[in-house]
Motif scaffolding. Structure first.
Motif, PDB file in Angstrom:
ATOM      1  N   ALA A  55       0.820  -1.214   0.000  1.00  0.00           N
ATOM      2  CA  ALA A  55       0.000   0.000   0.000  1.00  0.00           C
ATOM      3  C   ALA A  55       0.852   1.261   0.000  1.00  0.00           C
ATOM      4  CB  ALA A  55      -0.935  -0.014   1.208  1.00  0.00           C
ATOM      5  N   ASP A  56       2.061   1.209   0.585  1.00  0.00           N
ATOM      6  CA  ASP A  56       2.920   2.389   0.647  1.00  0.00           C
ATOM      7  C   ASP A  56       3.804   2.522  -0.596  1.00  0.00           C
ATOM      8  OD1 ASP A  56       4.790   0.385   1.001  1.00  0.00           O
ATOM      9  OD2 ASP A  56       5.463   1.054   2.985  1.00  0.00           O
ATOM     10  N   GLY A  57       3.632   1.641  -1.578  1.00  0.00           N
ATOM     11  CA  GLY A  57       4.420   1.711  -2.807  1.00  0.00           C
ATOM     12  C   GLY A  57       5.684   0.885  -2.804  1.00  0.00           C
ATOM     13  N   SER A  58       6.099   0.367  -1.642  1.00  0.00           N
ATOM     14  CA  SER A  58       7.260  -0.528  -1.617  1.00  0.00           C
ATOM     15  C   SER A  58       6.881  -1.847  -2.285  1.00  0.00           C
ATOM     16  CB  SER A  58       7.732  -0.751  -0.179  1.00  0.00           C
ATOM     17  OG  SER A  58       6.676  -1.252   0.629  1.00  0.00           O
ATOM     18  N   ALA A  59       7.895  -2.607  -2.727  1.00  0.00           N
ATOM     19  CA  ALA A  59       7.587  -3.715  -3.621  1.00  0.00           C
ATOM     20  C   ALA A  59       8.411  -4.963  -3.328  1.00  0.00           C
ATOM     21  CB  ALA A  59       7.824  -3.286  -5.072  1.00  0.00           C
ATOM     22  N   LEU A  60       7.850  -6.095  -3.767  1.00  0.00           N
ATOM     23  CA  LEU A  60       8.518  -7.383  -3.721  1.00  0.00           C
ATOM     24  C   LEU A  60       8.375  -8.059  -5.078  1.00  0.00           C
ATOM     25  CD1 LEU A  60       6.911  -8.702  -0.408  1.00  0.00           C
ATOM     26  CD2 LEU A  60       9.257  -7.877  -0.634  1.00  0.00           C
ATOM     27  N   ARG A  61       9.450  -8.641  -5.555  1.00  0.00           N
ATOM     28  CA  ARG A  61       9.318  -9.550  -6.685  1.00  0.00           C
ATOM     29  C   ARG A  61       8.778 -10.873  -6.167  1.00  0.00           C
ATOM     30  NH1 ARG A  61      13.093 -11.716 -10.046  1.00  0.00           N
ATOM     31  NH2 ARG A  61      14.836 -11.358  -8.633  1.00  0.00           N
ATOM     32  N   VAL A  62       7.755 -11.390  -6.819  1.00  0.00           N
ATOM     33  CA  VAL A  62       7.160 -12.662  -6.420  1.00  0.00           C
ATOM     34  C   VAL A  62       7.868 -13.768  -7.188  1.00  0.00           C
ATOM     35  CG1 VAL A  62       5.054 -14.036  -6.340  1.00  0.00           C
ATOM     36  CG2 VAL A  62       4.954 -11.567  -5.895  1.00  0.00           C
ATOM     37  N   LEU A  63       8.633 -14.592  -6.469  1.00  0.00           N
ATOM     38  CA  LEU A  63       9.412 -15.654  -7.093  1.00  0.00           C
ATOM     39  C   LEU A  63       8.648 -16.974  -7.159  1.00  0.00           C
ATOM     40  CD1 LEU A  63      12.890 -14.957  -5.463  1.00  0.00           C
ATOM     41  CD2 LEU A  63      11.905 -13.990  -7.551  1.00  0.00           C
ATOM     42  N   ALA A  64       7.649 -17.135  -6.293  1.00  0.00           N
ATOM     43  CA  ALA A  64       6.836 -18.356  -6.321  1.00  0.00           C
ATOM     44  C   ALA A  64       5.468 -18.048  -5.751  1.00  0.00           C
ATOM     45  CB  ALA A  64       7.504 -19.474  -5.532  1.00  0.00           C
ATOM     46  N   ALA A  65       4.430 -18.456  -6.484  1.00  0.00           N
ATOM     47  CA  ALA A  65       3.049 -18.250  -6.055  1.00  0.00           C
ATOM     48  C   ALA A  65       2.183 -19.333  -6.679  1.00  0.00           C
ATOM     49  CB  ALA A  65       2.547 -16.870  -6.454  1.00  0.00           C
ATOM     50  N   GLN A  66       1.028 -19.563  -6.059  1.00  0.00           N
ATOM     51  CA  GLN A  66       0.130 -20.597  -6.563  1.00  0.00           C
ATOM     52  C   GLN A  66      -1.294 -20.294  -6.114  1.00  0.00           C
ATOM     53  OE1 GLN A  66       1.828 -24.373  -5.907  1.00  0.00           O
ATOM     54  NE2 GLN A  66       0.541 -25.398  -7.398  1.00  0.00           N
ATOM     55  N   ARG A  67      -2.236 -20.561  -7.012  1.00  0.00           N
ATOM     56  CA  ARG A  67      -3.646 -20.410  -6.638  1.00  0.00           C
ATOM     57  C   ARG A  67      -4.111 -21.630  -5.867  1.00  0.00           C
ATOM     58  NH1 ARG A  67      -7.241 -20.164 -11.308  1.00  0.00           N
ATOM     59  NH2 ARG A  67      -5.632 -21.390 -12.340  1.00  0.00           N
ATOM     60  N   ASP A  68      -4.998 -21.412  -4.902  1.00  0.00           N
ATOM     61  CA  ASP A  68      -5.575 -22.518  -4.159  1.00  0.00           C
ATOM     62  C   ASP A  68      -6.343 -23.432  -5.118  1.00  0.00           C
ATOM     63  OD1 ASP A  68      -6.345 -24.106  -2.060  1.00  0.00           O
ATOM     64  OD2 ASP A  68      -8.039 -22.838  -1.470  1.00  0.00           O
ATOM     65  N   GLY A  69      -6.079 -24.735  -5.021  1.00  0.00           N
ATOM     66  CA  GLY A  69      -6.771 -25.696  -5.859  1.00  0.00           C
ATOM     67  C   GLY A  69      -6.138 -25.945  -7.212  1.00  0.00           C
ATOM     68  N   SER A  70      -5.063 -25.231  -7.519  1.00  0.00           N
ATOM     69  CA  SER A  70      -4.395 -25.406  -8.812  1.00  0.00           C
ATOM     70  C   SER A  70      -3.013 -26.004  -8.602  1.00  0.00           C
ATOM     71  CB  SER A  70      -4.266 -24.064  -9.541  1.00  0.00           C
ATOM     72  OG  SER A  70      -3.489 -24.207 -10.719  1.00  0.00           O
ATOM     73  N   ALA A  71      -2.662 -26.973  -9.427  1.00  0.00           N
ATOM     74  CA  ALA A  71      -1.323 -27.559  -9.362  1.00  0.00           C
ATOM     75  C   ALA A  71      -0.309 -26.742 -10.142  1.00  0.00           C
ATOM     76  CB  ALA A  71      -1.357 -28.990  -9.894  1.00  0.00           C
TER      77      ALA A  71
END
Length: 318
Positions: A281-297
């Protein structure tokens, strides 16, 4: 009570998890007799990523039980008949009451996964990472009826790197626990160990965590989010946010400057070229290196982002 002072020291051991395995092996390596090991039956549905105390006990021919209630009177009677000098608790998950603590002739001792008096209570490694600590450790202390309250025998610190996951830190804490017990045991056995009381004002208790506690706060900054993500990274139930009604688990991040002109406001997930970004919310950031949706392989990546969500960036659901 046995009057044979020449027999090896005898200890009843309550143990579970990797710390339980390593510390039980320290006792056996030192020649301590272990007439009884009390551990847990693995819980249905729990991801068992750690080693088995019951397996180590079986390898060494030790009597091992997994009672639902460790305060079963018959178990206490059997333990008393063993005439133990010590009782040790190594990551056993239930509190032991007065009858157990008063049973061993020379005292009951617990190995806790923090630098007491800090992070007393449950999930100490996870809480230390959540709070951005740069070190933690293992502490051997005398047990009393208040959890993690008794006098300290010894402790060993380990570093927490800025991108360490809780699992990586726990591996270090397991080694620290082995070091603490191995170097403290000779003095405990010969009666020369020096204990020091805790200054409880220098720390506080923390409770256990549930999967729903992993929701990423909408007002958190990038560093706070990163600490939560790495504290809950697998094998723990991971940090998550809700996006367009879907649960997305964030399992690995890296702080980095936000892409120029990152659109939107509030906590949001952004696709920028071949990368996913979590913008706080404050504009600081993270690169997302791993993510997954619930229920998806299938992992959530920049490549499939547009086919799942409406738009190049998605605000977190309130």
């Amino acid at each position: 009570m046995s009057g044979n002072r020449n027999r090896p020291a005898r200890a009843i051991v309550f143990a579970y998890h990797d710390v339980g395995v390593r510390c039980l092996r320290v006792l056996l390596d030192a020649g301590v007799e272990v007439p009884l090991v009390v551990t847990h039956a693995d819980a249905p549905g729990e991801t068992i990523w750690f080693r088995s105390v019951a397996a180590v006990a079986a390898e060494h021919g030790l009597h091992c039980v997994t009672p639902a209630d460790p305060h079963d009177p018959a178990l206490l009677v059997a333990a008393r008949a063993a005439e133990p000098d010590f009782l040790f608790s190594f990551y056993y998950r239930q509190m032991l009451k007065r009858d157990w603590l008063a049973l061993p002739r020379r005292g009951a001792f617990n190995m806790h996964g923090s630098l007491l008096p800090r992070y007393r209570g449950r999930a100490p490694v996870n809480w230390a990472v959540i709070h951005g600590e740069r070190e933690t450790g293992a502490t051997l202390h005398r047990m009393n009826e208040k959890p993690d309250n008794g006098a300290i025998v010894d402790q060993c610190a380990v570093p927490i790197l800025r991108d360490d996951t809780a699992s990586e830190v726990f591996g270090k804490v397991t080694v620290a626990a082995e070091i603490v017990l191995a170097r403290s045991l000779p003095a405990l056995l010969d009666g020369t160990a020096v204990e020091r009381p805790q200054d409880l004002s220098q720390g506080r208790y923390f409770g256990g965590r549930k999967p729903e506690d992993g929701r990423i706060p909408g007002d958190a900054g990038a560093r706070q989010i990163h600490d939560l993500v790495r504290a809950l990274a697998p094998p723990y139930p991971p940090a998550f946010l809700r996006l367009q009604g879907q649960t997305v688990f964030i399992t690995r991040t890296l702080p980095a400057p936000a892409p120029a002109g990152a659109p939107g406001s509030g906590l949001r997930l952004l696709r920028e070229g071949d990368s996913l970004w979590l913008i706080a919310a404050d504009g600081s950031a993270l690169r997302v290196l791993a993510a997954q949706r619930d229920g998806s392989a299938e992992p959530l990546t920049a490549r499939n982002f547009d086919g799942i969500f409406r738009g190049r960036w998605v605000p977190a659901d309130a």
